[in-house]
Design a protein around this motif. Structure first.
Motif, short mmCIF file in Angstrom:
data_model
loop_
_atom_site.label_atom_id
_atom_site.label_comp_id
_atom_site.label_asym_id
_atom_site.label_seq_id
_atom_site.Cartn_x
_atom_site.Cartn_y
_atom_site.Cartn_z
N LYS A 183 37.66 43.09 35.11
CA LYS A 183 39.05 42.61 34.98
C LYS A 183 39.72 42.52 36.35
O LYS A 183 40.41 41.54 36.65
CB LYS A 183 39.84 43.54 34.06
CG LYS A 183 39.41 43.44 32.60
CD LYS A 183 40.09 44.49 31.76
CE LYS A 183 39.58 44.47 30.32
NZ LYS A 183 40.06 45.60 29.54
N ALA A 184 39.50 43.53 37.18
CA ALA A 184 40.08 43.51 38.53
C ALA A 184 39.43 42.41 39.37
O ALA A 184 40.11 41.70 40.11
CB ALA A 184 39.92 44.87 39.20
N LEU A 185 38.11 42.26 39.23
CA LEU A 185 37.41 41.22 40.00
C LEU A 185 37.83 39.81 39.60
O LEU A 185 37.89 38.92 40.45
CB LEU A 185 35.89 41.36 39.84
CG LEU A 185 35.22 42.32 40.81
CD1 LEU A 185 33.78 42.56 40.42
CD2 LEU A 185 35.30 41.81 42.24
N ALA A 186 38.15 39.61 38.32
CA ALA A 186 38.62 38.29 37.89
C ALA A 186 39.90 37.93 38.63
O ALA A 186 40.09 36.79 39.06
CB ALA A 186 38.85 38.28 36.38
N LEU A 187 40.77 38.91 38.82
CA LEU A 187 42.00 38.68 39.59
C LEU A 187 41.69 38.50 41.07
O LEU A 187 42.26 37.63 41.74
CB LEU A 187 42.96 39.85 39.39
CG LEU A 187 43.47 40.06 37.96
CD1 LEU A 187 44.27 41.35 37.86
CD2 LEU A 187 44.32 38.87 37.51
N ALA A 188 40.76 39.32 41.58
CA ALA A 188 40.38 39.22 43.00
C ALA A 188 39.79 37.85 43.31
O ALA A 188 40.07 37.27 44.37
CB ALA A 188 39.40 40.33 43.36
N LYS A 189 38.98 37.33 42.39
CA LYS A 189 38.35 36.02 42.61
C LYS A 189 39.41 34.92 42.75
O LYS A 189 39.23 33.98 43.53
CB LYS A 189 37.38 35.69 41.47
CG LYS A 189 36.06 36.43 41.60
CD LYS A 189 35.24 36.39 40.34
CE LYS A 189 34.54 35.09 40.13
NZ LYS A 189 33.56 35.15 39.02
N LYS A 190 40.50 35.05 42.00
CA LYS A 190 41.59 34.05 42.12
C LYS A 190 42.19 34.08 43.52
O LYS A 190 42.51 33.04 44.09
CB LYS A 190 42.67 34.32 41.07
CG LYS A 190 42.21 34.03 39.66
CD LYS A 190 43.28 34.30 38.64
CE LYS A 190 42.76 33.97 37.26
NZ LYS A 190 43.71 34.23 36.20
N ILE A 191 42.32 35.27 44.07
CA ILE A 191 42.83 35.40 45.43
C ILE A 191 41.84 34.84 46.43
O ILE A 191 42.19 34.08 47.34
CB ILE A 191 43.16 36.88 45.76
CG1 ILE A 191 44.34 37.35 44.90
CG2 ILE A 191 43.44 37.07 47.24
CD1 ILE A 191 44.57 38.85 44.91
N ILE A 192 40.57 35.19 46.26
CA ILE A 192 39.51 34.76 47.20
C ILE A 192 39.45 33.23 47.25
O ILE A 192 39.25 32.65 48.31
CB ILE A 192 38.16 35.39 46.81
CG1 ILE A 192 38.21 36.89 47.10
CG2 ILE A 192 37.00 34.73 47.56
CD1 ILE A 192 37.11 37.70 46.43
N LYS A 193 39.63 32.57 46.10
CA LYS A 193 39.59 31.09 46.06
C LYS A 193 40.67 30.48 46.94
O LYS A 193 40.53 29.37 47.42
CB LYS A 193 39.76 30.60 44.63
CG LYS A 193 38.49 30.62 43.84
CD LYS A 193 38.72 30.05 42.45
CE LYS A 193 37.43 30.16 41.63
NZ LYS A 193 37.64 29.93 40.22
N THR A 194 41.77 31.19 47.14
CA THR A 194 42.87 30.64 47.94
C THR A 194 42.68 30.88 49.44
O THR A 194 43.44 30.36 50.24
CB THR A 194 44.23 31.24 47.52
OG1 THR A 194 44.28 32.62 47.89
CG2 THR A 194 44.45 31.10 46.02
N LEU A 195 41.70 31.70 49.80
CA LEU A 195 41.53 32.07 51.21
C LEU A 195 40.76 31.03 51.99
O LEU A 195 39.91 30.34 51.46
CB LEU A 195 40.83 33.43 51.31
CG LEU A 195 41.58 34.59 50.63
CD1 LEU A 195 40.75 35.86 50.71
CD2 LEU A 195 42.94 34.81 51.28
#
Length: 195
Positions: A183-195
């Motif tokens: 669940k935390a990684l799903a949110l982290a992946k959204k951030i990573i996509k923006t980097l």
């Protein structure tokens, strides 16, 4: 883009690699020698950020994204223990089994067969430009016995809400959907996509 994990924990590395299949995921120990990171924060978030910052600095490479996870189990009848001390609950040199059986005994000492409990995962993301953190939770019941030999850590004593089997018994695909870390990684992946 290379994601560097600020962990040497094989269980966490395997889980994060499986959840981030679209990225190259490397534990930092494959790039530099492992070193001790003092996790002296008061929360999962603080400890995850401490780890991610330390590894980012040690790598001395501005083109990486460092991900650190700090996670653990909190048991209601133990007033939230072991919490941020989950990985070293039975002592600094303890292994997963030592921690598991110490927690089982601690619940028994309170006179209970089980207790409501939850897992927390905080994931920190550190880049040359910014720092982020996200959380995921999984609720359920902590038992006073270990059932199943799948997973790692406290998995054999934890039954997720809505299930009748421990994480030690459940199939990996089911666990992936339920996991606090996923669940935390799903949110982290959204951030990573923006980097």
């Amino acid at each position: 883009m290379k994601l560097v994990l600020a962990t040497g924990n094989k269980g966490k590395v395997r889980e994060i690699k499986a959840l981030c299949e679209d990225h190259e995921v490397v534990p930092y120990s494959e790039l530099i020698d492992e070193f001790e990171i003092i996790e002296d924060g008061d929360t999962f978030k603080e400890n995850a950020l401490i780890k991610a910052r330390a590894v980012f600095k040690a790598l001395n490479d501005e083109d990486v994204i460092v991900i650190a996870d700090d996670s653990g189990i909190s048991v209601d009848v133990l007033d939230g223990a072991p919490g941020i001390y989950s990985a070293r609950y039975a002592g600094a040199d303890a292994n997963d089994k030592d921690n598991l059986y110490k927690l089982i005994e601690a619940i028994k000492e309170k006179g209970f067969d089980s207790s409501p409990a939850h897992y927390t995962a905080a994931i920190a993301i550190v880049t040359k430009d910014a720092e982020y953190s996200v959380h995921g939770w999984m609720y359920g019941t902590a038992l006073t016995k270990a059932i199943g030999d799948g997973g790692f850590g406290y998995d054999p004593m934890f039954i997720p809400l809505g299930f009748d089997k421990t994480l030690g018994e459940l199939d990996d695909e089911i666990k992936k959907k339920l996991s606090h870390r996923s669940k935390a990684l799903a949110l982290a992946k959204k951030i990573i996509k923006t980097l």
